[in-house]
Design a protein around this motif. Structure first.
Motif, PDB file in Angstrom:
ATOM      1  N   SER A 153       0.860  -1.175   0.000  1.00 59.12           N
ATOM      2  CA  SER A 153       0.000   0.000   0.000  1.00 59.12           C
ATOM      3  C   SER A 153       0.898   1.227   0.000  1.00 59.12           C
ATOM      4  CB  SER A 153      -0.913   0.031   1.231  1.00 59.12           C
ATOM      5  OG  SER A 153      -0.181   0.287   2.418  1.00 59.12           O
ATOM      6  N   PHE A 154       0.406   2.296  -0.592  1.00 60.63           N
ATOM      7  CA  PHE A 154       1.189   3.530  -0.624  1.00 60.63           C
ATOM      8  C   PHE A 154       1.558   3.972   0.779  1.00 60.63           C
ATOM      9  CE2 PHE A 154       1.432   8.114  -0.186  1.00 60.63           C
ATOM     10  CZ  PHE A 154       2.332   8.462  -1.171  1.00 60.63           C
ATOM     11  N   ASP A 161     -14.667   8.854  14.231  1.00 67.26           N
ATOM     12  CA  ASP A 161     -14.009   7.770  13.504  1.00 67.26           C
ATOM     13  C   ASP A 161     -12.707   7.403  14.218  1.00 67.26           C
ATOM     14  OD1 ASP A 161     -13.885   6.353  10.590  1.00 67.26           O
ATOM     15  OD2 ASP A 161     -11.883   6.872  11.288  1.00 67.26           O
ATOM     16  N   PRO A 162     -12.552   6.177  14.680  1.00 65.38           N
ATOM     17  CA  PRO A 162     -11.373   5.806  15.485  1.00 65.38           C
ATOM     18  C   PRO A 162     -10.062   5.902  14.699  1.00 65.38           C
ATOM     19  CG  PRO A 162     -12.658   3.863  14.901  1.00 65.38           C
ATOM     20  CD  PRO A 162     -13.486   5.042  14.510  1.00 65.38           C
ATOM     21  N   ASP A 163     -10.115   5.616  13.407  1.00 68.73           N
ATOM     22  CA  ASP A 163      -8.880   5.670  12.612  1.00 68.73           C
ATOM     23  C   ASP A 163      -8.430   7.108  12.389  1.00 68.73           C
ATOM     24  OD1 ASP A 163      -8.376   2.813  12.004  1.00 68.73           O
ATOM     25  OD2 ASP A 163     -10.346   2.944  11.079  1.00 68.73           O
ATOM     26  N   ASN A 186      -4.904   3.434   6.007  1.00 71.36           N
ATOM     27  CA  ASN A 186      -5.503   2.489   5.057  1.00 71.36           C
ATOM     28  C   ASN A 186      -6.945   2.149   5.406  1.00 71.36           C
ATOM     29  OD1 ASN A 186      -3.452   2.122   3.151  1.00 71.36           O
ATOM     30  ND2 ASN A 186      -2.341   0.716   4.488  1.00 71.36           N
ATOM     31  N   ALA A 187      -7.229   2.022   6.700  1.00 73.67           N
ATOM     32  CA  ALA A 187      -8.599   1.725   7.118  1.00 73.67           C
ATOM     33  C   ALA A 187      -9.543   2.866   6.736  1.00 73.67           C
ATOM     34  CB  ALA A 187      -8.645   1.475   8.627  1.00 73.67           C
ATOM     35  N   LEU A 188      -9.067   4.102   6.914  1.00 74.16           N
ATOM     36  CA  LEU A 188      -9.888   5.256   6.548  1.00 74.16           C
ATOM     37  C   LEU A 188     -10.061   5.336   5.029  1.00 74.16           C
ATOM     38  CD1 LEU A 188     -11.395   7.808   7.331  1.00 74.16           C
ATOM     39  CD2 LEU A 188      -9.204   9.023   7.386  1.00 74.16           C
ATOM     40  N   ILE A 189      -8.985   5.074   4.308  1.00 76.58           N
ATOM     41  CA  ILE A 189      -9.072   5.072   2.835  1.00 76.58           C
ATOM     42  C   ILE A 189     -10.100   4.035   2.366  1.00 76.58           C
ATOM     43  CG2 ILE A 189      -7.787   4.515   0.727  1.00 76.58           C
ATOM     44  CD1 ILE A 189      -5.280   5.622   2.233  1.00 76.58           C
ATOM     45  N   LYS A 190     -10.104   2.868   2.997  1.00 71.16           N
ATOM     46  CA  LYS A 190     -11.044   1.816   2.622  1.00 71.16           C
ATOM     47  C   LYS A 190     -12.484   2.263   2.834  1.00 71.16           C
ATOM     48  CE  LYS A 190     -11.986  -3.107   3.255  1.00 71.16           C
ATOM     49  NZ  LYS A 190     -11.491  -4.365   3.872  1.00 71.16           N
ATOM     50  N   TYR A 244     -11.135  -1.241  -1.885  1.00 74.32           N
ATOM     51  CA  TYR A 244      -9.732  -1.006  -1.533  1.00 74.32           C
ATOM     52  C   TYR A 244      -9.336  -2.010  -0.465  1.00 74.32           C
ATOM     53  CZ  TYR A 244      -5.531   1.297   0.293  1.00 74.32           C
ATOM     54  OH  TYR A 244      -4.253   1.582   0.703  1.00 74.32           O
ATOM     55  N   ASP A 245      -8.365  -2.850  -0.783  1.00 74.54           N
ATOM     56  CA  ASP A 245      -7.876  -3.852   0.164  1.00 74.54           C
ATOM     57  C   ASP A 245      -6.425  -3.548   0.519  1.00 74.54           C
ATOM     58  OD1 ASP A 245     -10.269  -5.429   0.168  1.00 74.54           O
ATOM     59  OD2 ASP A 245      -9.697  -6.180  -1.820  1.00 74.54           O
TER      60      ASP A 245
END
Length: 364
Positions: A278-279, A317-319, A342-346, A356-357
């Motif tokens: 992932s980026f 939002d926890p992330d 990544n969790a927020l992006i998903k 998005y994985d």
């Protein structure tokens, strides 16, 4: 070599190391105090009455012997030899750096050419898209020639390096869509590619298709990035980080290219271009503390603005809360915050109809 006949054991001092390259050209003295060796220039030659041993160049110039075998007399310093010696040391460092810059530019061109040639084989390719691709291939060919000609131009090492670096950066910016191909090196503007890019960015159409697809368009009415440029952007960032050392100039430029209008598409494109990565995990693993803080916040704010645009509430939002807390750390930013990014992006990608994985952060 030591006219005083003393035993010179020990280490060279730091100041001595700085003077060492010029020993064979200038008069110098050597002492051995405190267990260390001191090498130093002699600037008051007429008054130097202590025993010193000067180099062979000084002795050959007719320096008369002083007490204890030392030498005293106003020297004639060979400045041309000094300049030549310094230039040779500079060239020894700059020449391989120039070759590296040229090779990076040529590699970027080769990678982009392969993709463009593959796109030309598409059966449903529109005539205007074919024209734009062919124009870009021609432009890349011009850049390739300019890079290869640097070694034939007879430039001094510094000029050759600066030109190679400027061309490499221009090539990467052109491939990533941050430049229309107008070169400070004297090349012409690729008008067809520029007009095609302008046309696609001004349509304002919204697509819910896969952002890596060649037929999809930007989700924003203001973004100048196209899906094709997202792929080039991903390649540029990958090549800048997966090497010995980091190309900070490209690294920073890729981060600055992220906006609320393209952040989700770029993150998806990177994970699709380089499966299993992932980026954000590459970013956190490669960035120094200043880059983590500056560009981490830049990406965070792009995600925040995108969330507001999508109507997604971040207040609980926890992330997003974890990201904010980590980036506010005074001493250390944990690389594991990549998972929160990544969790927020998903979540935001799902709001846009994208998938998005990602895998949990695992880099050192």
């Amino acid at each position: 070599m030591f006219g005083l006949g003393m035993s010179c054991n020990g280490q060279l001092t730091n100041a001595s190391l700085a003077y060492l390259p010029y020993m064979q050209y200038n008069p110098f003295g050597i002492t051995n105090f405190g267990g260390d060796i001191q090498i130093f220039p002699v600037d008051n030659y007429q008054q130097s009455q202590i025993g010193m041993a000067f180099n062979q160049v000084a002795q050959a110039s007719g320096w008369p012997a002083g007490i204890f075998g030392g030498y005293q007399m106003t020297p004639q310093i060979n400045t041309q030899a000094i300049v030549a010696n310094v230039q040779s040391m500079v060239a020894a460092s700059l020449n391989p750096m120039t070759v590296n810059e040229v090779n990076q530019g040529l590699q970027a061109i080769a990678s982009e050419r392969t993709k463009l040639q593959a796109q030309l084989q598409a059966q449903d390719l529109k005539p205007e898209d074919k024209t734009a691709i062919e124009a870009k291939l021609k432009k890349l060919e011009e850049y390739e020639k300019q890079l290869k000609d640097i070694g034939k131009a007879g430039l001094d090492p510094q000029s050759a390096y600066l030109k190679a670096n400027a061309l490499k950066v221009e090539v990467i910016n052109y491939i990533a869509g941050r430049s229309d191909g107008s070169s400070s090196q004297g090349s012409t503007t690729d008008s067809s590619t520029s007009s095609s890019s302008t046309s696609s960015s001004s349509t304002g159409s919204t697509s819910t298709t896969d952002p890596s697809s060649s037929s999809s368009t930007s989700t924003s009415t203001t973004s100048t990035s196209t899906p094709q440029n997202h792929a080039a952007w991903a390649d540029a960032f990958h090549d800048a980080t997966f090497k010995w050392g980091t190309d900070d100039e490209v690294f920073n430029a890729c981060c600055e290219d992220i906006t609320k209008d393209n952040v989700i598409e770029k993150m998806i494109q990177y994970s699709q271009s380089y499966s299993g990565e992932s980026f954000m995990e590459v970013f956190m693993a490669d960035a120094d503390k200043d880059q983590k803080l500056k560009y981490g916040r830049h990406i965070q704010r792009a995600l925040r603005d995108k969330a507001q645009e999508l109507g997604y509430d971040l207040s609980n939002d926890p992330d997003y809360i974890a990201i904010t807390k980590e980036l506010n750390s005074m001493f250390y930013i944990d690389n594991g915050v990549a998972d929160n990014f990544n969790a927020l992006i998903k979540k935001l990608a799902a709001k846009m109809g994208y998938q998005y994985d990602y895998k949990e952060y695992s880099m050192f």
